[in-house]
Scaffold this active site. Structure first.
Site, mmCIF file in Angstrom:
data_model
loop_
_atom_site.group_PDB
_atom_site.id
_atom_site.type_symbol
_atom_site.label_atom_id
_atom_site.label_comp_id
_atom_site.label_asym_id
_atom_site.label_seq_id
_atom_site.Cartn_x
_atom_site.Cartn_y
_atom_site.Cartn_z
ATOM 1 N N LYS A 22 54.401 5.296 22.572
ATOM 2 C CA LYS A 22 53.732 6.538 22.139
ATOM 3 C C LYS A 22 53.065 6.351 20.779
ATOM 4 C CE LYS A 22 56.163 9.973 20.081
ATOM 5 N NZ LYS A 22 55.642 10.513 18.808
ATOM 6 N N ASN A 23 53.813 5.829 19.815
ATOM 7 C CA ASN A 23 53.284 5.791 18.452
ATOM 8 C C ASN A 23 52.263 4.671 18.238
ATOM 9 O OD1 ASN A 23 54.722 8.048 17.899
ATOM 10 N ND2 ASN A 23 56.397 7.005 16.827
ATOM 11 N N ARG A 93 51.165 16.704 15.088
ATOM 12 C CA ARG A 93 50.720 16.272 13.765
ATOM 13 C C ARG A 93 49.841 15.027 13.802
ATOM 14 N NH1 ARG A 93 52.880 17.161 9.079
ATOM 15 N NH2 ARG A 93 52.357 14.989 8.778
ATOM 16 N N CYS A 117 57.304 20.791 9.804
ATOM 17 C CA CYS A 117 57.664 20.724 11.212
ATOM 18 C C CYS A 117 59.180 20.616 11.313
ATOM 19 C CB CYS A 117 56.975 19.551 11.905
ATOM 20 S SG CYS A 117 57.660 17.968 11.438
ATOM 21 N N ARG A 122 56.544 16.872 5.687
ATOM 22 C CA ARG A 122 55.512 15.934 6.141
ATOM 23 C C ARG A 122 54.104 16.208 5.601
ATOM 24 N NH1 ARG A 122 56.504 14.722 12.414
ATOM 25 N NH2 ARG A 122 55.597 12.717 11.917
ATOM 26 N N PRO A 123 53.897 16.055 4.299
ATOM 27 C CA PRO A 123 52.557 16.228 3.727
ATOM 28 C C PRO A 123 51.604 15.095 4.134
ATOM 29 C CG PRO A 123 54.076 15.420 2.059
ATOM 30 C CD PRO A 123 54.892 15.640 3.302
ATOM 31 N N ILE A 124 50.310 15.249 3.818
ATOM 32 C CA ILE A 124 49.336 14.169 4.101
ATOM 33 C C ILE A 124 48.643 13.711 2.820
ATOM 34 C CG2 ILE A 124 48.932 14.701 6.541
ATOM 35 C CD1 ILE A 124 46.260 16.050 5.585
ATOM 36 N N ASP A 125 49.332 13.914 1.681
ATOM 37 C CA ASP A 125 48.728 13.562 0.395
ATOM 38 C C ASP A 125 48.323 12.085 0.314
ATOM 39 O OD1 ASP A 125 51.610 13.348 0.525
ATOM 40 O OD2 ASP A 125 51.575 12.714 -1.569
ATOM 41 N N LEU A 126 49.099 11.202 0.937
ATOM 42 C CA LEU A 126 48.778 9.769 0.839
ATOM 43 C C LEU A 126 47.538 9.416 1.661
ATOM 44 C CD1 LEU A 126 52.435 8.416 1.118
ATOM 45 C CD2 LEU A 126 51.051 8.603 -0.959
ATOM 46 N N ASP A 305 63.462 7.148 14.068
ATOM 47 C CA ASP A 305 63.300 7.666 15.436
ATOM 48 C C ASP A 305 64.479 7.311 16.346
ATOM 49 O OD1 ASP A 305 60.907 8.730 14.648
ATOM 50 O OD2 ASP A 305 59.674 7.148 15.513
ATOM 51 N N VAL A 327 64.083 8.764 5.574
ATOM 52 C CA VAL A 327 62.643 8.876 5.850
ATOM 53 C C VAL A 327 62.184 10.339 5.907
ATOM 54 C CG1 VAL A 327 60.777 8.244 7.440
ATOM 55 C CG2 VAL A 327 62.669 6.657 7.043
ATOM 56 N N ARG A 397 57.030 15.113 25.318
ATOM 57 C CA ARG A 397 56.040 14.615 24.365
ATOM 58 C C ARG A 397 56.097 13.100 24.239
ATOM 59 N NH1 ARG A 397 55.731 17.686 18.792
ATOM 60 N NH2 ARG A 397 54.256 15.977 18.621
HETATM 61 N N1 EPU Z 1 54.737 11.257 3.694
HETATM 62 C C1 EPU Z 1 54.268 11.794 2.519
HETATM 63 N N2 EPU Z 1 52.911 11.865 2.343
HETATM 64 C C2 EPU Z 1 52.030 11.425 3.266
HETATM 65 C C3 EPU Z 1 52.516 10.865 4.462
HETATM 66 C C4 EPU Z 1 53.887 10.789 4.652
HETATM 67 O O1 EPU Z 1 55.042 12.215 1.675
HETATM 68 O O2 EPU Z 1 50.819 11.517 3.030
HETATM 69 C C5 EPU Z 1 56.195 11.181 3.914
HETATM 70 C C6 EPU Z 1 56.603 12.025 5.134
HETATM 71 O O3 EPU Z 1 56.762 13.374 4.777
HETATM 72 C C7 EPU Z 1 57.893 11.367 5.537
HETATM 73 C C8 EPU Z 1 57.639 9.901 5.219
HETATM 74 O O4 EPU Z 1 56.556 9.874 4.303
HETATM 75 O O5 EPU Z 1 58.961 11.845 4.785
HETATM 76 C C9 EPU Z 1 57.287 9.040 6.435
HETATM 77 O O6 EPU Z 1 56.150 9.551 7.058
HETATM 78 P P1 EPU Z 1 55.094 8.620 7.834
HETATM 79 O O7 EPU Z 1 53.736 8.993 7.380
HETATM 80 O O8 EPU Z 1 55.518 7.209 7.738
HETATM 81 O O9 EPU Z 1 55.295 9.118 9.327
HETATM 82 P P2 EPU Z 1 54.196 9.639 10.334
HETATM 83 O O10 EPU Z 1 53.037 8.730 10.356
HETATM 84 O O11 EPU Z 1 53.965 11.085 10.113
HETATM 85 C C10 EPU Z 1 55.142 8.194 12.305
HETATM 86 C C11 EPU Z 1 55.632 8.460 13.694
HETATM 87 C C12 EPU Z 1 56.954 9.190 13.643
HETATM 88 C C13 EPU Z 1 57.943 8.318 12.879
HETATM 89 C C14 EPU Z 1 57.393 7.990 11.481
HETATM 90 C C15 EPU Z 1 58.275 7.044 10.697
HETATM 91 C C16 EPU Z 1 53.581 8.638 14.935
HETATM 92 C C17 EPU Z 1 52.644 9.477 15.723
HETATM 93 N N3 EPU Z 1 54.639 9.237 14.416
HETATM 94 O O12 EPU Z 1 54.989 9.479 11.701
HETATM 95 O O13 EPU Z 1 57.390 9.356 14.985
HETATM 96 O O14 EPU Z 1 59.171 8.972 12.763
HETATM 97 O O15 EPU Z 1 56.098 7.378 11.618
HETATM 98 O O16 EPU Z 1 58.486 5.867 11.389
HETATM 99 O O17 EPU Z 1 53.393 7.444 14.817
HETATM 100 C C18 EPU Z 1 58.635 10.281 16.724
HETATM 101 O O18 EPU Z 1 58.090 9.464 17.489
HETATM 102 O O19 EPU Z 1 59.609 10.992 17.092
HETATM 103 C C19 EPU Z 1 58.135 10.436 15.353
HETATM 104 C C20 EPU Z 1 58.416 11.477 14.583
#
Ligand code: EPU
Length: 416
Positions: A22-23, A93, A117, A122-126, A305, A327, A397
């Site tokens: 999926k990811n 997301r 969520c 889960r912000p997107i600041d990065l 996960d 995480v 999902r």
């Molecule tokens: N974070 C920030 N700022 C950002 C982005 C992330 O603070 O701009 C924080 C998040 O809030 C979190 C941490 O960084 O606390 C990790 O987030 P990351 O961005 O690595 O995760 P993601 O890309 O949102 C993907 C997977 C998740 C998986 C995580 C960690 C996809 C579609 N989703 O999420 O999968 O848990 O990486 O490995 O690839 C799942 O499959 O159940 C799932 C939640």
């Protein structure tokens, strides 16, 4: 609404073929936006999230055709919309991943801000910091974030945290930027490598994916490609835990053993026997389950996960286990439901203290998110009597046909 009903206590026996990840497939589908030519993706899992991301691409103007049950052709020759609306982003997301490719291809992207969520804020600041470094202007209003740039220019970007999504989004945007981008402290997950391989197969120039430093040489006009998605390490890990909790003997086909190393190490500590076979992995459990401590970390650490599934397993292990979630800040919703089945779990901040009990008992329980749902299925396989899981749309999902797959290895499980 659908429910999954399980009669527990039956050891699982037989072979299961793991689906595409999926990811990995979600960002790969999104990366088709980087090319105007046809992209064929093989081993696409049948998941609600895949349907959602295809709907998002459809809204943007992509042409998507299912060649067969596991093959998609995606052509993005005419992208005429730069917006991912609230309905999609609030549903999934990962829709925010269209931002990088849209910005690179159209010079503008407008996305509904994802907000919190079930597993954290889960912000997107990065992601945004990365786009800014590439030369984009970021603005926010009415719950939407807009990124604009007449052209993107390569830059050196240090991620404060190795975010999977930010690494992917920046990697995609940088692939069409002018010059070289270097992402430092990048995420190292196998799904990042699969995305880089996909982009490179379209003519992209990405080096170092799978390490902390990724170098992207931007260019124009990515080409057509054919790509097979990697197997889902989390689906495989979930079935390995199911084999262990049920005292079964399962062979998992279509796995990449390397991707499962952190999960395998913990399962062996807990008492499972794991053997590499010609076609995959064999997981058996004959002795007792032992308590262990687990801490989630970015790859190659133990995956967040898999935390919920391990909580289910450790709730019937001998002794006290401590599960630490680093995480996501709020990923323990499954604990309350597992407690309804007899588990002894205390949440203390970012840790869960699990005191193993000799048995779980079936109950009506609710899936709060995807992996929480998987944990409840796993607990149900070991519990005495009937477990009735509601809100199973969360499970749809991310698990391709899980009920039928478990049925073929002997589980008494049905969907109503
Ligand atoms: N974070 C920030 N700022 C950002 C982005 C992330 O603070 O701009 C924080 C998040 O809030 C979190 C941490 O960084 O606390 C990790 O987030 P990351 O961005 O690595 O995760 P993601 O890309 O949102 C993907 C997977 C998740 C998986 C995580 C960690 C996809 C579609 N989703 O999420 O999968 O848990 O990486 O490995 O690839 C799942 O499959 O159940 C799932 C939640």
């Amino acid at each position: 609404m659908d429910r999954i009903i399980i009669q527990g206590g039956i050891p699982l026996n037989g072979a299961i073929t793991v689906s595409g990840a999926k990811n990995a497939v979600l960002p790969i589908i999104v990366a088709c936006l980087l090319s105007g030519e046809n992209c064929r993706i093989l081993d696409v899992p049948k998941l609600a999230d895949v349907e959602t991301i295809c709907d998002v691409l459809g809204e943007l103007g992509a042409q998507i055709r299912a060649i067969d049950a596991q093959t998609l052709d995606i052509k993005c020759s005419e992208i005429n919309n730069y917006e991912a609306p609230y309905d999609y982003v609030s549903k999934m997301r990962a829709s925010v991943l269209v931002m990088g490719p849209l910005l690179a291809r159209l010079g503008k992207a407008r996305i509904s801000l994802p907000g919190g969520c079930a597993i954290g804020t889960r912000p997107i600041d990065l992601h945004l910091k990365g786009f800014e470094a590439l030369g984009a202007r970021i603005s926010m209003e009415h719950g939407y974030v807009t990124a604009e740039a007449s052209r993107l220019t390569g830059a050196r970007i240090y991620l404060d945290y190795p975010s999977v999504g930010a690494t992917e989004n920046i990697m995609m945007a940088a692939s069409l930027a002018e010059g070289i981008t270097i992402i430092e402290n990048a995420a190292e997950e196998p799904e990042i490598v699969d995305l880089a391989n996909f982009i490179n197969s379209m003519g992209g120039k990405i080096k170092g994916a799978g390490t902390k430093i990724i170098k992207i040489e931007g260019g124009k006009d990515l080409d057509s490609t054919v790509h097979t998605v990697i197997p889902d390490r989390i689906e495989a890990g979930s079935f390995m835990v199911a084999a262990a909790i049920s005292g079964g003997d399962l062979v998992l086909e279509n796995v990449i053993v390397d991707h499962l190393k952190p999960v395998m190490a913990k399962l062996i500590e807990i008492g499972a026997e794991i053997e590499e076979t010609a076609s995959g992995l064999r997981v058996r459990r004959r002795g007792p389950l032992r308590a262990v401590d687990v801490k989630t970390l970015p790859y190659p650490g133990f995956p967040t996960d898999m935390q919920a599934q391990f909580m289910a397993l450790l709730s019937v292990a001998q002794g006290t286990s401590i599960l630490t979630e680093t995480v996501f800040e709020n990923r323990f919703m499954h604990a309350e439901e597992l407690k309804r089945m007899g588990a002894d779990i205390k949440i203390e901040g970012r840790s869960a203290v699990v005191d193993g009990t000799s048995r779980l008992t079936g109950a009506t329980v609710k899936a709060s998110d995807l992996r929480a749902g998987a944990a409840l299925i796993i607990a149900g396989l070991a519990a005495e009597g009937e477990t009735d899981i509601t809100n199973v749309f969360h499970i749809d999902r991310g698990y391709d046909n899980i009920v039928d797959k478990l049925k073929t290895v002997g589980a008494q499980i049905r969907r109503e």
